[in-house]
Design an enzyme around this catalytic site. Structure first.
Site, PDB file in Angstrom:
ATOM      1  CG  ASP A   1      -2.190  -0.774   1.063  1.00 52.29           C
ATOM      2  OD1 ASP A   1      -2.449  -1.264  -0.057  1.00 52.29           O
ATOM      3  OD2 ASP A   1      -2.942  -0.892   2.054  1.00 52.29           O
TER       4      ASP A   1
ATOM      5  CG  ASP B   1      -1.750   4.023   3.454  1.00 52.69           C
ATOM      6  OD1 ASP B   1      -1.420   2.863   3.092  1.00 52.69           O
ATOM      7  OD2 ASP B   1      -2.870   4.307   3.911  1.00 52.69           O
TER       8      ASP B   1
ATOM      9  CG  HIS C   1      -6.713  -8.164   7.921  1.00 52.12           C
ATOM     10  ND1 HIS C   1      -6.949  -7.435   9.053  1.00 52.12           N
ATOM     11  CD2 HIS C   1      -7.223  -7.440   6.890  1.00 52.12           C
ATOM     12  CE1 HIS C   1      -7.593  -6.314   8.722  1.00 52.12           C
ATOM     13  NE2 HIS C   1      -7.769  -6.300   7.413  1.00 52.12           N
TER      14      HIS C   1
ATOM     15  CB  THR D   1     -14.559  -9.350   6.679  1.00 55.09           C
ATOM     16  OG1 THR D   1     -13.300  -8.773   6.245  1.00 55.09           O
ATOM     17  CG2 THR D   1     -14.819  -8.909   8.098  1.00 55.09           C
TER      18      THR D   1
ATOM     19  CD  GLU E   1      -8.409  -7.297   2.974  1.00 57.86           C
ATOM     20  OE1 GLU E   1      -7.388  -6.646   3.237  1.00 57.86           O
ATOM     21  OE2 GLU E   1      -9.450  -7.276   3.687  1.00 57.86           O
TER      22      GLU E   1
HETATM   23  C1  GAL Z   1     -10.067  -3.180   7.906  1.00 59.22           C
HETATM   24  C2  GAL Z   1      -9.171  -2.601   6.832  1.00 59.22           C
HETATM   25  C3  GAL Z   1      -9.796  -2.799   5.472  1.00 59.22           C
HETATM   26  C4  GAL Z   1     -10.155  -4.261   5.280  1.00 59.22           C
HETATM   27  C5  GAL Z   1     -11.042  -4.718   6.410  1.00 59.22           C
HETATM   28  C6  GAL Z   1     -11.444  -6.170   6.274  1.00 59.22           C
HETATM   29  O1  GAL Z   1      -9.408  -3.144   9.138  1.00 59.22           O
HETATM   30  O2  GAL Z   1      -8.983  -1.228   7.059  1.00 59.22           O
HETATM   31  O3  GAL Z   1      -8.908  -2.367   4.476  1.00 59.22           O
HETATM   32  O4  GAL Z   1      -8.983  -5.028   5.249  1.00 59.22           O
HETATM   33  O5  GAL Z   1     -10.387  -4.548   7.657  1.00 59.22           O
HETATM   34  O6  GAL Z   1     -12.439  -6.496   7.211  1.00 59.22           O
END
Ligand code: GAL
Length: 168
Positions: free
Chosen positions: A45, A47, A67, A76, A134
């Site tokens: 990414d 950033d 993640h 998710t 993603e």
């Molecule tokens: C967040 C993140 C998103 C995505 C999401 C998945 O924390 O900022 O980019 O990855 O989780 O649930």
């Protein structure tokens, strides 16, 4: 290398959210000619910041990063069957972050091709997966297991406190 001559910038057309993230793999595949001249390809990414040494521990065929929000959980994934990113609750999975991944250029470009094909199928059906690219990346890694799984060290949110070294 630190030499700025090693940098090749490729401009791309701006599109409204979420297309810049969603269509990233299509963009990589579009530039396969120049990208395939490298041994390895990594996406990161814009950033993110490299704050510790990252070395050859990340070099493998298919490299995924857990993640930081869903360690040990399913995260998710896309749960609508109409999407090509769908992962059924019966399938084993770990949730990987879209922010850092890579592999050999051959594997990475194959992945880019398949993911962008699936995303275009979805777009044809008026579907955008829950977490865009993603979600598709996670579907891909169910079908093609990563050969290296990096800890959230490599996707460490700045203000969090995780039991990992901050690397990226
Ligand atoms: C967040 C993140 C998103 C995505 C999401 C998945 O924390 O900022 O980019 O990855 O989780 O649930």
């Amino acid at each position: 290398g630190q030499n700025k001559n090693n940098i090749v910038a490729i401009n791309k057309e701006h599109k409204p959210w979420p297309y810049p993230t969603l269509l990233r793999y299509e963009e990589f595949y579009k530039h396969q000619k120049i990208l395939s001249s490298k041994n390895y390809l990594f996406y990161c990414d814009a950033d993110m910041l490299f704050v510790s040494k990252i070395g050859d521990e990340i070099l493998g065929e298919r490299v995924a990063t857990i993640h930081p929000g869903f360690l040990g959980g399913r995260g998710t994934p896309e749960t609508r069957q109409i999407s090509t990113a769908f992962i059924s609750p019966q399938e084993e999975m770990e949730y990987y972050a879209g922010g850092f991944n890579g592999g050999t250029s051959k594997e990475f470009l194959t992945m880019s091709k398949i993911i962008s094909k699936n995303i275009n199928i979805d777009l044809g059906n008026n579907i955008i997966a829950l977490w865009h690219d993603e979600s598709h990346l996670n579907r891909y890694f169910v079908d093609h297991n990563p050969t290296i799984i990096l800890s959230p060290s490599y996707c460490y949110p700045e203000n969090w406190k995780l039991p990992y070294k901050k690397r990226l």
